[in-house]
Design a protein around this motif. Structure first.
Motif: not given
Length: 120
Positions: A2-4, A13-25, A79-81, A96-105
């Motif tokens: 698995v690679q993430l 700056q505070a109040g700004g925005s960002l978009r994160l990406s994660c590619v899984a293989s 997956v994006y944030l 990023c990670h595969a999850v089970v509920g709120r925990g990492p797989l």
């Protein structure tokens, strides 16, 4: 294996925005719920957001609810944030990670993360 690979972090700056990406293989991406975690300096890694395998359901930490949106594109194994109204307390390395509920797989296998720094 698995690679993430996370990307999209930066200085904002505070109040700004960002978009994160994660590619899984190395996994059948569409079979797993996926999530984002973050770790601030000197603190434990914490859950931020999760999305079901289909993307139809999502769940968030109280601290980001209403400001962050998680989404996924299964054909792209991504997956994006989307992070809006950023605060200084959102600063940290995001993973990023595969999850089970709120925990990492598999908590022993993490990507390199992407750094988010929010200046006040």
């Amino acid at each position: 294996q698995v690679q993430l690979v996370e990307s999209g972090g930066g200085l904002v700056q505070a109040g700004g925005s960002l978009r994160l990406s994660c590619v899984a293989s190395g996994i059948i991406f569409r079979s797993y719920a996926m999530g984002w975690f973050r770790q601030a300096p000197g603190k434990e890694r914490e859950f931020v957001a999760g999305t079901s395998w289909s993307g139809e359901s999502s769940w968030y930490a109280d601290s980001v609810k209403g400001r962050f949106t998680i989404s996924r594109d299964n054909p792209k194994n991504t997956v994006y944030l989307q992070m809006n109204s950023l605060k200084s307390e959102d600063t940290g390395a995001y993973f990023c990670h595969a999850v089970v509920g709120r925990g990492p797989l598999n908590p022993r296998n993490w990507g390199q993360g992407t750094q988010v720094t929010v200046s006040s």
